[in-house]
Write an enzyme that holds these catalytic residues in place. Structure first.
Site, short mmCIF file in Angstrom:
data_model
loop_
_atom_site.label_atom_id
_atom_site.label_comp_id
_atom_site.label_asym_id
_atom_site.label_seq_id
_atom_site.Cartn_x
_atom_site.Cartn_y
_atom_site.Cartn_z
N ARG A 1 -4.99 16.83 -0.04
CA ARG A 1 -3.50 17.43 0.10
C ARG A 1 -2.66 17.52 -1.16
O ARG A 1 -3.27 16.98 -2.51
CB ARG A 1 -2.88 16.65 1.11
CG ARG A 1 -2.73 15.23 0.80
CD ARG A 1 -1.83 14.38 1.39
NE ARG A 1 -1.28 13.04 0.67
CZ ARG A 1 -2.06 11.93 0.56
NH1 ARG A 1 -3.31 12.10 1.32
NH2 ARG A 1 -1.90 10.75 -0.14
N HIS B 1 0.86 -1.25 -0.05
CA HIS B 1 0.05 -0.16 -0.07
C HIS B 1 0.84 1.33 -0.04
O HIS B 1 0.51 2.33 0.20
CB HIS B 1 -1.05 -0.18 1.18
CG HIS B 1 -2.08 -1.23 1.30
ND1 HIS B 1 -2.76 -1.59 0.09
CD2 HIS B 1 -1.89 -2.29 2.17
CE1 HIS B 1 -3.31 -2.66 0.44
NE2 HIS B 1 -2.86 -3.19 1.66
C1 MV4 Z 1 -9.64 -2.45 -3.49
C2 MV4 Z 1 -9.06 -3.52 -4.46
C3 MV4 Z 1 -9.89 -4.31 -5.11
N1 MV4 Z 1 -11.22 -3.90 -5.09
N2 MV4 Z 1 -10.91 -2.32 -3.40
C4 MV4 Z 1 -7.76 -0.16 -0.75
C5 MV4 Z 1 -6.55 0.79 0.01
C6 MV4 Z 1 -5.32 0.69 -1.04
N3 MV4 Z 1 -4.06 0.98 -0.55
C7 MV4 Z 1 -5.67 -0.89 -1.86
N4 MV4 Z 1 -6.84 -0.99 -1.80
C8 MV4 Z 1 -7.53 -1.90 -2.76
N5 MV4 Z 1 -8.90 -1.61 -2.66
C9 MV4 Z 1 -11.75 -3.00 -4.23
N6 MV4 Z 1 -13.12 -2.86 -4.19
C10 MV4 Z 1 -7.56 -3.66 -4.11
C11 MV4 Z 1 -7.06 -2.91 -3.34
C12 MV4 Z 1 -5.76 -3.23 -3.50
C13 MV4 Z 1 -5.05 -4.29 -2.57
C14 MV4 Z 1 -5.93 -5.14 -2.03
C15 MV4 Z 1 -5.40 -6.21 -1.36
C16 MV4 Z 1 -4.06 -6.59 -1.35
C17 MV4 Z 1 -3.21 -5.73 -1.92
C18 MV4 Z 1 -3.60 -4.43 -2.56
C19 MV4 Z 1 -2.88 -3.72 -3.16
C20 MV4 Z 1 -3.25 -2.44 -4.08
C21 MV4 Z 1 -4.73 -2.29 -4.06
#
Ligand code: MV4
Length: 501
Positions: free
Chosen positions: A292, A235
């Site tokens: 921001r 993230h």
């Molecule tokens: C998601 C997603 C897939 N579907 N939402 C939210 C916080 C951001 N840093 C990552 N997020 C995600 N939101 C939906 N509806 C995929 C991500 C996502 C992610 C999710 C699980 C594990 C690793 C991830 C890496 C980047 C983005």
């Protein structure tokens, strides 16, 4: 226009803001903690005030202390940069309450966007597409399980006050739904003091694409096109680019206009970023708005020619946004790599130390936004991002080539950095093809450790540096003869560019 601004931040972003103020003939006040005595933002500012104890709570997060310093130095405005207090509505309010202009949107708008459920509901009402899911009032376990089953699997449990993956759970089947909801709530409670959650369909092959917004305080709002931010690790974004390799004229128009709607719906002012998720079929969904200036703002500046920090300051001082949507054009291609003091061969653990030689390549269309100098301490107190390297060119391929060139010549001694890792990512065939999703790093670099093979050009330069420091090179750098190509080693205090033995 303001005569003096206090910069409530450190590192590269404090440097970036001070330079904008200098161009605008605005005096600057820097604040710094006890470990930042030698930091470049301190050397650049007109006035500097020590905050004492380096713990973030006592220093760069200390609202009463910072507001008091602004009053005592007669700063008329505070620029919060990103991180620290940038999206803290109490800070924005504390500034405004004593007649110091907070350079950003109003406290109410910051608070609204900080609540992901409220933001989602507001945008749904405004007709902006949002990710299908449940973002309602009912928060008891059995109601949430019922709603989760309606959505289907896989789904994501997200924290209302979350962001950055905290309090997030991927749920693949019904039998673990309840426990995932409970553990997400527990994590959210301890991280944000609130256990409100919402549920979303888990998108397949998602991309993170965001739009830059500028809005003045008189209702004029424009977008400055997109940034592709899918390349992230845990993230944390590590590489951003614009334009996005998947963008087309029609989609850009639709998303840009949705982004402007998001900003107008909440009466947004100043610079902001609307984050979207884009799925494999190029459906886009509002995810959240960052209230921001963002780390990755330079790639937008390179491709539009607009100075976002200067516009933030002009907008905060009440000026009209002179930029009109039809006058804005996106030209060429820019990439940003974030340089972190972390060790890719040791689980990306932050690397601390005192910086030795810092040599950042320069050349046509290479931008270095850095907050580092020789002698500066890199401590565990703050974010390990040292600098941002940006390349610009007429097209994506040329930007990538320039980035590879620049990363190969990027030298930071004294701490381990992710430079070699970044280069491997940029050189990946799928990256070159633009086939990227938010899962790129976990898919292709899961258990990545640097294969230590030999001595590249960076290490040869490093050896010369060691020589110039009157150290015996053979005591410091060793490498394996049988591995003729790669990154190097160090023994002792100094490290080069990438890794440690
Ligand atoms: C998601 C997603 C897939 N579907 N939402 C939210 C916080 C951001 N840093 C990552 N997020 C995600 N939101 C939906 N509806 C995929 C991500 C996502 C992610 C999710 C699980 C594990 C690793 C991830 C890496 C980047 C983005």
């Amino acid at each position: 226009m303001f005569k003096k601004i206090l910069i409530a931040n450190r590192g590269e972003i404090a440097v970036r803001i001070i330079k904008a103020c200098q161009e605008m003939s605005i005096k600057t006040v820097a604040i710094y903690s006890n470990v930042d005595n030698d930091a470049p933002h301190v050397h650049l500012a007109d006035e500097t005030i020590n905050l004492g104890d380096p713990t973030p709570i006592e220093s760069y997060l200390n609202i009463p202390k910072i507001v008091k310093i602004a009053q005592e130095t007669h700063a008329e405005a505070i620029h919060p940069g990103y991180g620290f207090l940038a999206e803290n509505p109490d800070f924005a309010k504390s500034c405004n309450d004593v007649g110091i202009k907070f350079i950003g949107p109003s406290p109410n708008v910051i608070a609204l966007m900080g609540d992901k459920i409220e933001a989602k509901k507001t945008m749904e009402k405004a007709g902006v597409p949002v990710i299908p899911g449940y973002h309602g009032e009912k928060q008891d376990g059995s109601s949430l399980v019922k709603e989760g089953k309606k959505i289907g699997f896989p789904l994501l449990v997200k924290a209302a006050l979350g962001g950055g993956g905290k309090g997030m759970r991927i749920v693949y089947s019904e039998n673990v739904l309840e426990e995932s909801i409970e553990s997400a709530k527990r994590e959210s409670k301890s991280a944000f003091g609130d256990d409100t959650i919402f549920l979303e369909k888990y998108l397949d092959k998602p991309r993170h694409i965001e739009f830059q917004i500028l809005a003045d305080e008189h209702g004029n709002t424009v977008h400055l096109f997109e940034r592709e931010c899918s390349i992230q690790r845990r993230h944390q974004k590590i590489i951003e680019e614009t334009p996005s390799p998947v963008m087309n004229i029609e989609l850009r128009k639709k998303m840009g206009s949705a982004a402007v709607t998001v900003a107008k719906t909440v009466g947004y002012s100043n610079a902001g970023t609307v984050e979207f998720m884009v799925d494999g079929n190029l459906n886009f969904y509002f995810m959240e708005m960052n209230t921001r200036l963002q780390v990755e703002h330079p790639i937008t500046e390179m491709t539009t020619g607009v100075d976002l920090v200067k516009w933030q300051i002009r907008i905060a001082s009440g000026l009209d946004l002179a930029l009109k949507q039809n006058d804005l054009i996106q030209r060429g291609h820019a990439i940003e790599c974030r340089i972190y003091a972390e060790d890719p061969s040791n689980g990306f653990l932050p690397s601390v130390g005192t910086l030795g030689k810092v040599e950042i390549p320069t050349g046509p269309n290479i931008r270095d936004d850095s907050g580092i100098t020789t002698g500066m301490k890199i401590t565990p107190y703050y974010d390990p991002m040292l600098a941002k390297l940006v390349t610009y060119s007429e097209n994506r391929q040329e930007s990538i080539n320039k980035m590879i060139w620049a990363l190969s010549r990027y030298i930071v001694l004294g701490v381990t950095t992710n430079v070699t890792f970044l280069k491997k990512v940029i050189e990946h065939e799928e990256f070159k093809k633009g086939n990227i999703t938010t899962h790129f790093i976990e898919n292709y670099f899961k258990d990545w450790t640097i294969k230590k093979k030999g001595l590249p050009i960076d290490a040869i330069i490093a050896l010369a540096v060691y020589d110039s420091m009157h150290l015996k090179t053979e005591e410091i750098v060793r490498y394996k003869e049988e591995d003729p190509h790669s990154p190097w080693k160090h023994v002792g205090r100094w490290r080069v560019g990438g890794e440690e033995e």
